[in-house]
Design a protein around this motif. Structure first.
Motif, PDB file in Angstrom:
ATOM      1  N   ALA A   1      -3.357 -62.837 -15.486  1.00  0.00           N
ATOM      2  CA  ALA A   1      -4.618 -62.594 -14.774  1.00  0.00           C
ATOM      3  C   ALA A   1      -4.576 -61.309 -13.963  1.00  0.00           C
ATOM      4  O   ALA A   1      -5.627 -60.732 -13.646  1.00  0.00           O
ATOM      5  CB  ALA A   1      -4.925 -63.778 -13.860  1.00  0.00           C
ATOM      6  N   ARG A   2      -3.389 -60.837 -13.613  1.00  0.00           N
ATOM      7  CA  ARG A   2      -3.268 -59.580 -12.863  1.00  0.00           C
ATOM      8  C   ARG A   2      -3.732 -58.379 -13.689  1.00  0.00           C
ATOM      9  O   ARG A   2      -4.006 -57.310 -13.146  1.00  0.00           O
ATOM     10  CB  ARG A   2      -1.817 -59.343 -12.424  1.00  0.00           C
ATOM     11  N   LEU A   3      -3.797 -58.559 -15.010  1.00  0.00           N
ATOM     12  CA  LEU A   3      -4.164 -57.448 -15.897  1.00  0.00           C
ATOM     13  C   LEU A   3      -5.624 -57.503 -16.317  1.00  0.00           C
ATOM     14  O   LEU A   3      -6.108 -56.616 -17.023  1.00  0.00           O
ATOM     15  CB  LEU A   3      -3.281 -57.489 -17.156  1.00  0.00           C
ATOM     16  N   GLU A   4      -6.353 -58.527 -15.885  1.00  0.00           N
ATOM     17  CA  GLU A   4      -7.701 -58.773 -16.401  1.00  0.00           C
ATOM     18  C   GLU A   4      -8.644 -57.609 -16.138  1.00  0.00           C
ATOM     19  O   GLU A   4      -9.488 -57.278 -16.980  1.00  0.00           O
ATOM     20  CB  GLU A   4      -8.256 -60.049 -15.771  1.00  0.00           C
ATOM     21  N   ARG A   5      -8.532 -56.949 -14.993  1.00  0.00           N
ATOM     22  CA  ARG A   5      -9.469 -55.879 -14.652  1.00  0.00           C
ATOM     23  C   ARG A   5      -9.236 -54.613 -15.479  1.00  0.00           C
ATOM     24  O   ARG A   5     -10.057 -53.697 -15.435  1.00  0.00           O
ATOM     25  CB  ARG A   5      -9.392 -55.578 -13.155  1.00  0.00           C
ATOM     26  N   GLY A   6      -8.129 -54.558 -16.172  1.00  0.00           N
ATOM     27  CA  GLY A   6      -7.852 -53.388 -17.003  1.00  0.00           C
ATOM     28  C   GLY A   6      -8.283 -53.548 -18.442  1.00  0.00           C
ATOM     29  O   GLY A   6      -8.042 -52.651 -19.262  1.00  0.00           O
ATOM     30  N   LEU A   7      -8.923 -54.694 -18.794  1.00  0.00           N
ATOM     31  CA  LEU A   7      -9.304 -54.963 -20.172  1.00  0.00           C
ATOM     32  C   LEU A   7     -10.740 -55.459 -20.237  1.00  0.00           C
ATOM     33  O   LEU A   7     -11.243 -56.063 -19.280  1.00  0.00           O
ATOM     34  CB  LEU A   7      -8.376 -56.036 -20.777  1.00  0.00           C
ATOM     35  N   THR A   8     -11.383 -55.243 -21.367  1.00  0.00           N
ATOM     36  CA  THR A   8     -12.687 -55.846 -21.576  1.00  0.00           C
ATOM     37  C   THR A   8     -12.506 -57.350 -21.721  1.00  0.00           C
ATOM     38  O   THR A   8     -11.416 -57.826 -22.075  1.00  0.00           O
ATOM     39  CB  THR A   8     -13.352 -55.304 -22.849  1.00  0.00           C
ATOM     40  N   PRO A   9     -13.561 -58.146 -21.467  1.00  0.00           N
ATOM     41  CA  PRO A   9     -13.414 -59.604 -21.618  1.00  0.00           C
ATOM     42  C   PRO A   9     -12.938 -60.011 -23.015  1.00  0.00           C
ATOM     43  O   PRO A   9     -12.113 -60.914 -23.150  1.00  0.00           O
ATOM     44  CB  PRO A   9     -14.830 -60.125 -21.321  1.00  0.00           C
ATOM     45  N   LEU A  10     -13.430 -59.343 -24.050  1.00  0.00           N
ATOM     46  CA  LEU A  10     -13.013 -59.687 -25.411  1.00  0.00           C
ATOM     47  C   LEU A  10     -11.546 -59.352 -25.626  1.00  0.00           C
ATOM     48  O   LEU A  10     -10.784 -60.146 -26.203  1.00  0.00           O
ATOM     49  CB  LEU A  10     -13.879 -58.943 -26.432  1.00  0.00           C
ATOM     50  N   ASP A  11     -11.117 -58.165 -25.165  1.00  0.00           N
ATOM     51  CA  ASP A  11      -9.715 -57.785 -25.336  1.00  0.00           C
ATOM     52  C   ASP A  11      -8.794 -58.711 -24.543  1.00  0.00           C
ATOM     53  O   ASP A  11      -7.712 -59.088 -25.028  1.00  0.00           O
ATOM     54  CB  ASP A  11      -9.495 -56.337 -24.892  1.00  0.00           C
ATOM     55  N   PHE A  12      -9.208 -59.082 -23.341  1.00  0.00           N
ATOM     56  CA  PHE A  12      -8.369 -59.985 -22.537  1.00  0.00           C
ATOM     57  C   PHE A  12      -8.198 -61.317 -23.261  1.00  0.00           C
ATOM     58  O   PHE A  12      -7.085 -61.869 -23.331  1.00  0.00           O
ATOM     59  CB  PHE A  12      -8.989 -60.204 -21.156  1.00  0.00           C
ATOM     60  N   SER A  13      -9.284 -61.848 -23.796  1.00  0.00           N
ATOM     61  CA  SER A  13      -9.219 -63.115 -24.527  1.00  0.00           C
ATOM     62  C   SER A  13      -8.317 -62.991 -25.746  1.00  0.00           C
ATOM     63  O   SER A  13      -7.535 -63.889 -26.064  1.00  0.00           O
ATOM     64  CB  SER A  13     -10.624 -63.551 -24.934  1.00  0.00           C
ATOM     65  N   THR A  14      -8.406 -61.862 -26.434  1.00  0.00           N
ATOM     66  CA  THR A  14      -7.614 -61.663 -27.650  1.00  0.00           C
ATOM     67  C   THR A  14      -6.136 -61.501 -27.314  1.00  0.00           C
ATOM     68  O   THR A  14      -5.256 -62.091 -27.969  1.00  0.00           O
ATOM     69  CB  THR A  14      -8.123 -60.422 -28.408  1.00  0.00           C
ATOM     70  N   VAL A  15      -5.843 -60.696 -26.311  1.00  0.00           N
ATOM     71  CA  VAL A  15      -4.459 -60.428 -25.960  1.00  0.00           C
ATOM     72  C   VAL A  15      -3.738 -61.705 -25.535  1.00  0.00           C
ATOM     73  O   VAL A  15      -2.575 -61.941 -25.907  1.00  0.00           O
ATOM     74  CB  VAL A  15      -4.393 -59.383 -24.820  1.00  0.00           C
TER      75      VAL A  15
END
Length: 820
Positions: free
Chosen positions: A767-781
């Motif tokens: 969750a610390r990385l969430e602001r560095g990714l789009t919502p779709l990319d965060f979900s995928t990663v």
């Protein structure tokens, strides 16, 4: 009198306030007794010879009135009539301060008894200690501080840090409980750098007692001014004291007085033992001390450094030594819980390990201990007390009390304030996510600079002592920094001036907080502090506006400085030029400096970010990225994932996540890596009272391990085991506070709840990385690798994002923005 002469005289007075007025050189320790005897040990700067002076002083205290001494009758006389046997004298101090009568006597205990007797009569109830009286009616200091304050003496005049005779020692024990475990080895490093390893010749009481006697004798032979170690007050000294008491071995570690250790109050004392024995241990609230030597715990210096720098991966000796490059390439490492076991089969390996420990303790003390050494040249307190003192009540208050008494001025009492809240410092988060080509512009000591620029000081400081000290310290700090820069790298001169600069910075930067600490500091003034805050906000707004006008992207700003990203085509000279242009618009004493440039930054929350230097070094700031409670496996994941994210490699973040999840599910992660290091806040009785209503993992782990009694403050390593059980791991060696011990050997059960830690990995660390990714990319990663989807989006073209969350401050008239 000419203005120049008046200025010179004023400067001399202010130097006396700051440095004292007695030029006696070479004081390395002071011990005073309440009966007016003081013992002063001096090391002559020229020859290094040690001298002891036995002197008399008149114990003193300050009262708000003479009512509690009226029962003395003719024994109470004005100070101008001079001292006489059994006479108590008073001097009325000038000005409006509440504490206005300086009382002196031949014997401090008798004086205290006289005051307590009078207070008991006046208030109709018994008082046993001056601490029981209101701080508004009495000021009473320890005997050493009374002596130093009245005499104008300070430690270490004319001495370099290298001139001190310093000794380091470290214990190796069979366990962590002095009630049942033994000391089997003591490593020592002497003032000349020679090392010795003392061992118990056998396993019984007689062998351990003999070891302790040889340890005491070696201390006396080497005769150090200072005894040092890491976590000295948290483990070594209390353990030695308990074992010596149990074995009836006198600990004659001091240079005078009866054998044995004494103790003094301290906010961070030790907490040894278990159950009722531990709860009763007075060392939970105290530290040991002896006449003639100073006990220095290098953990204090480490904590002080990390409070401001926030750059340490942990606070244990070995972690710190590695961080600062003190540890050698051949350094011996042994997990703390296995040291005694290894000693039985390979004693020479343990001897190397112990020698390395004391060598690293010496290196950490030398590297980080200079600030406390320099503070002892100023403040009228023992060196060992300044080493663990807070800068406000521990350094500034003693300096101000000495200044007022030297000037014959009445001293304000602590006041609770009028209910006005202390407004917080300015803090702006302009953007979150990943930025590239990042610059930091540093605001050097913003609040002290504004105090000086606009002459803002505490209203009750009628002498202006606080502002005068800040003025002189800033000027002298700049001079010390200049001397340090001109001195050869690694030289004694550079080390001393760097230490002096650091000590002065500690005091200067605490002046603003001192004013805002209502009820805690003697000259607190929340209105003055809020005025400084107001002007600080205006200055910060101005520099943010001006930076934004020049085409940068603001990321974060606070009173320490501003982070911003620059356009892709900018070079370093463009970055420096912009900072210099904005610096020229600020108030005269406020300095904005180019502080550094970085390849990338993840901005997460205010004061929580990750920076990557151009050389690849990763810097983590804030509890989101660095926490003593965090599970090591999660922090290791976060560091690897951050490197990928800051490099723009989103697919690489996915790979790190998958590897970590699979390592957990295949139980390749040691249990130590999933355990959290927590401090218990309830003792066993308190938890028993609430257990039926709410069960907590840490305390359930204690009970599951058979621990039915414990004390609040104990640190334990816990984890969640399969079936929802609570697991408890043994603590690492006490000299390795916060040490990452990843090896458990064949005894590691690896019975942790895998799916719980997989969820923790995603919900807490990823969750610390969430602001560095789009919502779709965060979900995928961070999709579960154990449940693959036929329609998983590709990450080949994914890139980190940066989101602006706050616009730069709007334009305001310049005069108003500066608080004019």
């Amino acid at each position: 009198m000419s203005g120049k002469l008046w200025g010179m005289m004023a400067g001399m007075v202010e130097d006396e306030w700051l440095w004292g007025w007695d030029a006696t050189p070479g004081i390395v320790s002071v011990w005073a007794e309440p009966d007016g005897r003081a013992f002063v040990w001096r090391r002559l700067p020229e020859s290094g010879e040690l001298l002891r002076e036995d002197v008399r002083f008149r114990p003193w205290l300050v009262l708000s009135n003479l009512e509690d001494l009226e029962h003395l009758g003719p024994r109470l006389r004005p100070e101008r009539e001079g001292p006489a046997p059994r006479r108590v004298t008073y001097q009325e101090l000038s000005g409006p301060g509440a504490l206005r009568f300086l009382i002196r006597a031949e014997d401090g205990r008798a004086l205290a008894s006289d005051v307590l007797q009078g207070a008991s009569r006046r208030l109709g109830r018994p008082f046993a200690n001056l601490r029981d009286l209101s701080a508004e009616t009495v000021l009473s200091l320890p005997p050493e501080e009374q002596y130093l304050t009245a005499s104008g003496r300070t430690y270490f005049r004319g001495l370099s840090f290298e001139a001190l005779h310093r000794l380091q020692f470290d214990l190796e024990t069979t366990g962590l409980d002095p009630g049942k475990d033994r000391i089997f080895l003591i490593a020592m490093r002497g003032p000349r750098g020679d090392t010795d390893v003392l061992e118990a010749h056998g396993d019984g009481d007689a062998a351990e007692a003999d070891l302790l006697r040889r340890f005491v004798e070696r201390v006396r032979q080497w005769d150090p001014d200072v005894i040092e170690n890491h976590n000295l007050h948290g483990f070594d000294l209390p353990f030695v004291a308990r074992r010596a008491r149990r074995l009836d071995v006198p600990l004659a570690l001091g240079r005078a007085g009866s054998p044995g250790l004494r103790h003094r109050p301290s906010a961070r004392g030790s907490a040894l033992g278990r159950g009722a024995e531990r709860n009763a241990d007075s060392m939970r609230r105290a530290r040991y001390t002896v006449p003639g030597r100073e006990f220095i715990d290098t953990l204090d210096a480490v904590l002080r450094h990390d409070f401001s720098a926030r750059d340490l991966p942990g606070h244990g000796l070995k972690v710190v030594a590695r961080h600062f490059g003190i540890a050698g390439p051949a350094r011996e490492y042994i997990p703390g819980a296995r040291v005694h076991e290894v000693f039985r089969t390979d004693p020479e390996r343990v001897r190397r390990y112990a020698r390395d420990d004391v060598a690293e303790a010496e290196g950490v003390a030398r590297l980080l201990g200079g600030a406390a050494f320099a503070l002892a040249r100023m403040a009228p307190r023992r060196y060992e007390r300044l080493a663990d003192a807070g800068p406000a009540t521990g350094v500034l208050d003693p300096l101000l009390v000495r200044a007022y008494l030297r000037s014959g001025a009445a001293i304000p009492a602590h006041e609770g304030g009028d209910g006005t809240a202390h407004s917080g410092a300015a803090l702006h988060l302009f953007a979150t996510g990943v930025a590239r080509r990042v610059v930091k512009a540093d605001v050097a000591s913003l609040y002290p600079s504004l105090m000086r620029e606009y002459r803002i000081g505490p209203k009750r400081d009628r002498l202006g002592a606080l502002l005068s000290m800040v003025d002189r310290l800033v000027d002298q700090r700049l001079a010390a920094k200049k001397r340090a820069k001109a001195a050869p790298a690694g030289s004694t001169e550079r080390h001393e001036n760097d230490a002096l600069s650091s000590a002065m910075k500690i005091i200067v930067n605490s002046a603003y907080g001192y004013m805002g600490a209502v009820g805690l500091t003697r000259f607190s003034d929340v209105h003055a502090a809020n005025e400084v805050t107001r002007r600080g906000r205006a200055v910060l707004a101005l520099l943010c506006r001006e930076l934004a006008r020049r085409g940068v992207t603001l990321l974060e700003a606070d009173t320490d400085g501003v982070y911003f990203a620059v356009p892709e085509d900018w070079r370093e000279e463009d970055e420096r030029r912009v900072v210099a242009e904005v610096a020229a618009l600020l108030p005269r004493r406020v300095q904005l400096e180019f502080d550094g440039r970085y390849a990338a930054m993840l901005s997460h929350e205010p004061k929580n970010y990750a920076l990557q230097s151009h050389d690849g070094t990763l810097h983590l700031k804030g509890v989101a990225f660095r926490s003593s409670r965090a599970e090591p496996f999660g922090e290791a994941f976060l560091r690897k994932a951050l490197r990928c994210l800051l490099a723009g490699d989103v697919a690489g973040v996915r790979d790190v996540y998958v590897d970590t999840v699979m390592a957990l599910r295949r139980r390749r992660v040691p249990t130590t890596e999933v355990a959290a290091h927590v401090r218990l806040t309830k003792d066993s009785a308190q938890y028993a009272a609430v257990r039926e209503r709410r069960r907590e993992l840490a305390y359930e782990a204690m009970l599951t391990a058979g621990r039915t009694s414990w004390a609040a403050g104990e640190r334990v390593r816990i984890y969640r085991a399969v079936g929802g059980r609570a697991g408890l791991l043994p603590e690492p060696a006490q000299d390795d506070v916060d040490e990452d011990v990843s090896a458990q050997g064949d005894e590691d059960p690896r019975d942790y709840d895998v799916e719980y830690y997989v969820r923790l990995l995603k919900d807490t660390f990823a969750a610390r990385l969430e602001r560095g990714l789009t919502p779709l990319d965060f979900s995928t990663v961070f999709d579960d690798p154990g449940q693959p989807s036929l329609f998983t989006p590709s990450l080949a073209d994914s890139r980190p994002i940066l989101t602006v969350v706050q616009a730069p401050p709007e334009d305001e008239p310049r005069q108003e923005s500066l608080g004019g």
